[in-house]
Motif scaffolding. Structure first.
Motif, mmCIF file in Angstrom:
data_model
loop_
_atom_site.group_PDB
_atom_site.id
_atom_site.type_symbol
_atom_site.label_atom_id
_atom_site.label_comp_id
_atom_site.label_asym_id
_atom_site.label_seq_id
_atom_site.Cartn_x
_atom_site.Cartn_y
_atom_site.Cartn_z
ATOM 1 N N ARG A 87 0.838 -1.214 0.000
ATOM 2 C CA ARG A 87 0.000 0.000 0.000
ATOM 3 C C ARG A 87 0.871 1.262 0.000
ATOM 4 N N THR A 88 1.943 1.244 0.795
ATOM 5 C CA THR A 88 2.852 2.396 0.835
ATOM 6 C C THR A 88 3.528 2.595 -0.516
ATOM 7 N N ARG A 90 2.365 1.688 -3.439
ATOM 8 C CA ARG A 90 1.341 2.167 -4.377
ATOM 9 C C ARG A 90 1.071 3.657 -4.156
ATOM 10 N N ARG A 91 0.999 4.069 -2.876
ATOM 11 C CA ARG A 91 0.734 5.470 -2.554
ATOM 12 C C ARG A 91 1.877 6.385 -3.017
ATOM 13 N N LYS A 92 3.106 5.832 -3.034
ATOM 14 C CA LYS A 92 4.258 6.628 -3.452
ATOM 15 C C LYS A 92 4.592 6.420 -4.928
ATOM 16 N N HIS A 93 3.670 5.850 -5.669
ATOM 17 C CA HIS A 93 3.760 5.694 -7.130
ATOM 18 C C HIS A 93 4.950 4.841 -7.563
#
Length: 126
Positions: A87-88, A90-93
């Motif tokens: 998730r981290t 994904r959130r940081k692209h």
């Protein structure tokens, strides 16, 4: 439209552009002091060009995967499980292949450092 706040006249500005044109096109450093020039990369630095490093790729050594994970995750993401890390990422692209590789790790495992995660992704640091 001129506002009158220019330090140089239009003609002097054109002269300066003409004077610098040869230096800029030469491909050599334009600074007279060597310490202003950027330092070349070291021979043992992992390559950072050519796109993201993904586990399972031919150029995905332990060092390059660790560098990519550390660049994206930082220290604040640990300790965490694979789903939290995914998730981290994904959130940081992060690249999709890297997120998918982390997501496929066993759910019960927890990672406390980037080194542990990189070793697991590269199957023990090969």
């Amino acid at each position: 439209m001129q506002r009158g706040s220019d330090r140089l006249s239009v003609h002097r500005d054109d002269e300066m552009k003409h004077e610098l044109q040869g230096l800029l096109r030469s491909g050599h450093p334009t600074r007279s002091e060597e310490w202003h020039d950027p330092e070349p990369s070291a021979e043992d630095d992992p390559p950072v060009w050519g796109g993201p490093v993904v586990p399972g790729d031919a150029r995905a050594s332990l060092a390059t995967v660790r560098l990519e994970l550390a660049r994206i995750l930082g220290r604040s993401a640990f300790p965490a499980g694979p789903q939290e890390l995914a998730r981290t990422l994904r959130r940081k692209h992060a690249p999709d292949a890297l997120v998918d590789a982390v997501r496929r790790l066993p759910d019960k495992q927890r990672y406390t450092t980037v080194q542990e995660l990189a070793q697991t992704l590269t199957k023990g640091g090969t």
